[in-house]
Design a protein around this motif. Structure first.
Motif: not given
Length: 186
Positions: A17-18, A21, A24-25, A65, A68-69, A72, A108
């Motif tokens: 999961e990390r 995240d 995405l960064d 990724a 998840k986006l 969210t 975003n």
């Protein structure tokens, strides 16, 4: 035996999961074209081999990724619209989605448009965008008829894009007027 020749392995149950995240960064900073396993591993502070343990290639990582986006963002739609008790409050929630951080924040927006561009080229990612649109439309559909929901969903995308790309973004008042005109509350 532990020591210099046998370092302790760090147990990190949420590493996958990390990594998602951090991916995405990295996408937000470098775009999809500049995203590599090496950059993600470096940004996450994990060994490069950890990437292949958790993901079956870069496409798998990007898919996770972007999923998840999408989830969210769809969650944000659901929360915003669940709090509306009438049509005008639903319109206010839509305006808030367009002008707020969920869709309006630069990070975003960059991620969203990277997903759109990639999904346009890779049909398997259209499943992610289709699921996202379906969830958004269910949230909107609690307050608007089917045709209005479809048009409003497209309006949200278009107004969000214009707000992000324009040198002088559309004002809050203009966005409110556009939403109200579309749903017939103007």
């Amino acid at each position: 035996m532990t020591g210099a020749s046998h370092p302790l392995r760090r147990h990190e149950p949420d590493r996958r999961e990390r990594l998602i995240d951090v991916t995405l960064d990295v996408i937000a900073e470098h775009g999809v074209a500049g995203t590599t396993h090496r950059k993600v591993a470096q940004a996450a502070g994990v060994p490069l081999g950890s990437m292949t343990y958790h993901f079956n290639g870069l496409d798998d990582l990007l898919g996770a990724a972007f999923t998840k986006l999408a989830n969210t963002t769809a969650d944000g739609f659901e929360v915003a619209l669940a709090g509306a008790s009438d049509k005008q409050q639903a319109c206010d929630a839509v305006v808030g989605l367009i002008t707020g951080d969920l869709l309006g924040a630069r990070r975003n927006s960059l991620l969203t448009y990277e997903l759109y561009a990639l999904a346009a080229r890779r049909p398997e990612l259209r499943e992610v965008t289709d699921a996202w649109m379906a969830r958004s439309r269910v949230a909107l559909g609690r307050h608007f008829d089917e045709r209005t929901t479809i048009m409003l969903d497209a309006l949200i995308e278009g107004l969000s894009l214009h707000r992000v790309l324009a040198i002088s973004p559309l004002s809050y008042e203009t966005v409110r007027e556009a939403v109200n005109r579309m749903v017939g509350t103007a």
